[in-house]
Motif scaffolding. Structure first.
Motif, PDB file in Angstrom:
ATOM      1  N   GLY A  62       0.887   3.080   7.370  1.00  0.00           N
ATOM      2  CA  GLY A  62      -0.441   3.071   6.774  1.00  0.00           C
ATOM      3  C   GLY A  62      -0.504   3.943   5.530  1.00  0.00           C
ATOM      4  N   PHE A  63      -1.659   3.894   4.869  1.00  0.00           N
ATOM      5  CA  PHE A  63      -1.867   4.724   3.682  1.00  0.00           C
ATOM      6  C   PHE A  63      -3.361   4.955   3.495  1.00  0.00           C
ATOM      7  CE2 PHE A  63      -2.298   0.388   2.227  1.00  0.00           C
ATOM      8  CZ  PHE A  63      -3.332   0.443   1.293  1.00  0.00           C
ATOM      9  N   ASP A  64      -3.705   5.979   2.733  1.00  0.00           N
ATOM     10  CA  ASP A  64      -5.093   6.290   2.413  1.00  0.00           C
ATOM     11  C   ASP A  64      -5.386   5.831   0.981  1.00  0.00           C
ATOM     12  OD1 ASP A  64      -5.642   7.548   4.865  1.00  0.00           O
ATOM     13  OD2 ASP A  64      -4.718   9.405   4.144  1.00  0.00           O
ATOM     14  N   ASP A  65      -6.493   5.111   0.788  1.00  0.00           N
ATOM     15  CA  ASP A  65      -6.856   4.731  -0.574  1.00  0.00           C
ATOM     16  C   ASP A  65      -7.708   5.825  -1.221  1.00  0.00           C
ATOM     17  OD1 ASP A  65      -9.475   4.472   0.319  1.00  0.00           O
ATOM     18  OD2 ASP A  65      -9.460   2.280   0.352  1.00  0.00           O
ATOM     19  N   ARG A  66      -8.140   5.601  -2.451  1.00  0.00           N
ATOM     20  CA  ARG A  66      -8.850   6.632  -3.199  1.00  0.00           C
ATOM     21  C   ARG A  66     -10.218   6.973  -2.605  1.00  0.00           C
ATOM     22  NH1 ARG A  66      -8.588   4.426  -9.280  1.00  0.00           N
ATOM     23  NH2 ARG A  66      -9.065   2.509  -8.126  1.00  0.00           N
ATOM     24  N   SER A  67     -10.805   6.042  -1.856  1.00  0.00           N
ATOM     25  CA  SER A  67     -12.118   6.314  -1.261  1.00  0.00           C
ATOM     26  C   SER A  67     -12.012   6.991   0.100  1.00  0.00           C
ATOM     27  CB  SER A  67     -12.909   5.014  -1.126  1.00  0.00           C
ATOM     28  OG  SER A  67     -12.293   4.137  -0.198  1.00  0.00           O
ATOM     29  N   GLY A  68     -10.767   7.216   0.582  1.00  0.00           N
ATOM     30  CA  GLY A  68     -10.571   7.892   1.858  1.00  0.00           C
ATOM     31  C   GLY A  68     -10.402   6.972   3.046  1.00  0.00           C
ATOM     32  N   THR A  69     -10.350   5.655   2.809  1.00  0.00           N
ATOM     33  CA  THR A  69     -10.146   4.700   3.905  1.00  0.00           C
ATOM     34  C   THR A  69      -8.674   4.671   4.293  1.00  0.00           C
ATOM     35  OG1 THR A  69     -11.966   3.303   3.140  1.00  0.00           O
ATOM     36  CG2 THR A  69     -10.385   2.303   4.650  1.00  0.00           C
ATOM     37  N   ARG A  70      -8.408   4.754   5.579  1.00  0.00           N
ATOM     38  CA  ARG A  70      -7.051   4.654   6.090  1.00  0.00           C
ATOM     39  C   ARG A  70      -6.745   3.195   6.408  1.00  0.00           C
ATOM     40  NH1 ARG A  70      -2.236   7.240   5.753  1.00  0.00           N
ATOM     41  NH2 ARG A  70      -0.899   6.731   7.545  1.00  0.00           N
ATOM     42  N   TRP A  71      -5.834   2.590   5.667  1.00  0.00           N
ATOM     43  CA  TRP A  71      -5.390   1.221   5.905  1.00  0.00           C
ATOM     44  C   TRP A  71      -4.109   1.297   6.733  1.00  0.00           C
ATOM     45  CZ3 TRP A  71      -7.777  -3.150   3.421  1.00  0.00           C
ATOM     46  CH2 TRP A  71      -8.816  -2.804   2.563  1.00  0.00           C
ATOM     47  N   LYS A  72      -4.111   0.634   7.887  1.00  0.00           N
ATOM     48  CA  LYS A  72      -2.945   0.802   8.752  1.00  0.00           C
ATOM     49  C   LYS A  72      -2.609  -0.458   9.532  1.00  0.00           C
ATOM     50  CE  LYS A  72      -5.362   2.747  12.768  1.00  0.00           C
ATOM     51  NZ  LYS A  72      -5.414   3.889  13.709  1.00  0.00           N
ATOM     52  N   LEU A  73      -1.355  -0.514   9.944  1.00  0.00           N
ATOM     53  CA  LEU A  73      -0.842  -1.554  10.823  1.00  0.00           C
ATOM     54  C   LEU A  73      -0.507  -0.876  12.140  1.00  0.00           C
ATOM     55  CD1 LEU A  73      -0.010  -4.582  10.826  1.00  0.00           C
ATOM     56  CD2 LEU A  73       2.293  -3.826  10.244  1.00  0.00           C
ATOM     57  N   ALA A  74      -1.113  -1.355  13.239  1.00  0.00           N
ATOM     58  CA  ALA A  74      -0.943  -0.705  14.542  1.00  0.00           C
ATOM     59  C   ALA A  74      -0.024  -1.521  15.450  1.00  0.00           C
ATOM     60  CB  ALA A  74      -2.302  -0.483  15.195  1.00  0.00           C
ATOM     61  N   ALA A  75       0.343  -0.917  16.568  1.00  0.00           N
ATOM     62  CA  ALA A  75       1.417  -1.449  17.415  1.00  0.00           C
ATOM     63  C   ALA A  75       1.037  -2.695  18.213  1.00  0.00           C
ATOM     64  CB  ALA A  75       1.880  -0.357  18.377  1.00  0.00           C
ATOM     65  N   ILE A  76      -0.226  -2.831  18.580  1.00  0.00           N
ATOM     66  CA  ILE A  76      -0.636  -3.961  19.417  1.00  0.00           C
ATOM     67  C   ILE A  76      -1.338  -4.983  18.521  1.00  0.00           C
ATOM     68  CG2 ILE A  76      -1.930  -4.691  21.450  1.00  0.00           C
ATOM     69  CD1 ILE A  76      -1.805  -1.776  22.416  1.00  0.00           C
ATOM     70  N   PRO A  77      -0.656  -6.081  18.160  1.00  0.00           N
ATOM     71  CA  PRO A  77      -1.168  -7.001  17.128  1.00  0.00           C
ATOM     72  C   PRO A  77      -2.148  -8.044  17.641  1.00  0.00           C
ATOM     73  CG  PRO A  77       0.963  -7.756  17.853  1.00  0.00           C
ATOM     74  CD  PRO A  77       0.660  -6.505  18.656  1.00  0.00           C
ATOM     75  N   LEU A  78      -3.062  -7.671  18.514  1.00  0.00           N
ATOM     76  CA  LEU A  78      -3.985  -8.643  19.109  1.00  0.00           C
ATOM     77  C   LEU A  78      -5.405  -8.418  18.613  1.00  0.00           C
ATOM     78  CD1 LEU A  78      -2.617  -8.759  22.772  1.00  0.00           C
ATOM     79  CD2 LEU A  78      -2.114 -10.295  20.867  1.00  0.00           C
TER      80      LEU A  78
END
Length: 383
Positions: A62-78
């Protein structure tokens, strides 16, 4: 039955990557656009977004954008979720303790701090994004591959079939069913397949004369190219494959969008009809599938080609968008139901009432998942 199930599971294990990659591709596209709909309208309303997650559980990357939102890919893809400022969890349940300590300016950045209309817009944007995605995919397929049509001409009639009993004749051209114009054999098939046991009034052109033939499609189990069994209505006729009866038409952008919207509406209409059939006992619920079935179908469709996989993504996108609009607490439709009550009452339901509603909704969703997974296992055992 046990040995068949083990063999099917072994086959699934051997083809694990072949099923997993297409499944993740399809599900990720659908979930991403669903959550993107929530995200964009939330940002438009000035709501602070803390997390945009594809999947649940531990974060993989994951990563944080300039507005502080955490964009992430998690382990359970459902699935996935968007978590807003002031939320207690991924289901957008307000954190009352945190909210009580916020200033008025900070509260305006929270989801609960918005008007009923703004909250409803954020919620409905998810399913709406799913429908838009489906329309775009269908439109793209029509634009780049054209529309293949087969004249709805009767080429042969099976002995003892519903068509024979109704008086169909070789050479008949189907013009309308229950007043709905028919332009291709596939359009006729779509209507007939969902109308087993129902009387249809079919208008045919027989040598220039128009005749109306009442016919009741027969329910029959039909295997697709992958060996999957589907129950559907059939008339017992075959199409004409003569050169003049099979055409591929080019489709422009505007026409493609219209056809994409029509295709999306057909899936909505067919899904609601199927669910209604289950309620009244006309349809069997064993056709409902869950993650295992989606993975299996994704792997099978991927062997046909990328366009077929995109088509599956569009169909799944419509289904998920529609499912989320059902008035079940925990789903988007449940939130919309609460907001409608709030708009009528002039104040929201009590925290206790909403908590009970979410628990009931959670239980219903879990039961549906268990039932669908059970159907998937039975499907594997019988294949």
């Amino acid at each position: 039955m046990g040995s068949n199930l083990l063999a099917s599971l072994n086959d699934l294990g051997l083809g694990f990557v072949g099923y997993l990659v297409p499944f993740l591709f399809v599900l990720t596209i659908v979930v991403f656009f669903h959550e993107l709909g929530h995200y964009l309208i939330a940002k438009w309303n000035g709501i602070r977004v803390l997390t945009f997650s594809i999947g649940f559980g531990p974060e993989i990357v994951g990563f944080d954008d300039r507005s502080g939102t955490r964009w992430k890919l998690a382990a359970i893809p459902l699935g996935g979720y968007v978590k807003f400022y002031g939320d207690e969890n991924a289901a957008s349940v307000p954190d009352q303790d945190a909210l009580s300590g916020l200033s008025e300016a900070e509260r305006r950045q929270t989801f609960p701090g918005q008007s009923v209309a703004a909250r409803a817009a954020v919620v409905v944007a998810g399913p709406l994004a799913n429908f838009v995605l489906a329309i775009v995919i269908f439109a793209g397929i029509f634009m780049f591959h054209g529309k293949q049509t087969t004249t709805p001409r009767v080429d042969s009639i099976q002995a003892g079939s519903a068509a024979e009993a109704a008086g169909f004749a070789v050479g008949d051209i189907v013009r309308a069913i229950d007043g709905r114009r028919i332009d291709s054999f596939s359009e006729m098939q779509r209507i007939v397949s969902g109308a087993a046991g129902q009387t249809l009034r079919v208008e045919v052109d027989r040598g220039g004369a128009l005749l109306t033939l009442p016919v009741v499609p027969t329910l029959r189990e039909v295997k697709d190219n992958f060996g999957n069994v589907h129950r559907m209505g059939v008339l017992g006729i075959s199409r004409s494959m003569a050169p003049g009866d099979v055409k591929t038409e080019s489709v422009g952008p505007l026409a493609a969008v219209g056809m994409g919207a029509a295709e999306t509406w057909f899936i909505v209409e067919r899904t609601l009809g199927y669910i209604g059939g289950i309620v009244v006992g006309r349809e069997s619920a064993d056709q409902l599938g869950g993650p295992i079935r989606i993975a299996q179908v994704s792997g099978q469709v991927a062997t046909v080609g990328f366009v077929a996989l995109l088509h599956l993504a569009a169909v799944l996108s419509v289904s998920i968008g529609l499912l989320n609009l059902f008035p079940v607490p925990l789903l988007d439709g449940g939130h919309l139901m609460f907001y409608a009550i709030e708009a009528v009452r002039g104040r929201p339901l009590s925290e206790r009432a909403q908590e009970v509603g979410f628990r009931i909704g959670f239980a219903l969703v879990i039961m549906l998942m268990i039932f669908a997974t059970f159907n998937d296992i039975l499907h594997l055992a019988s294949s």
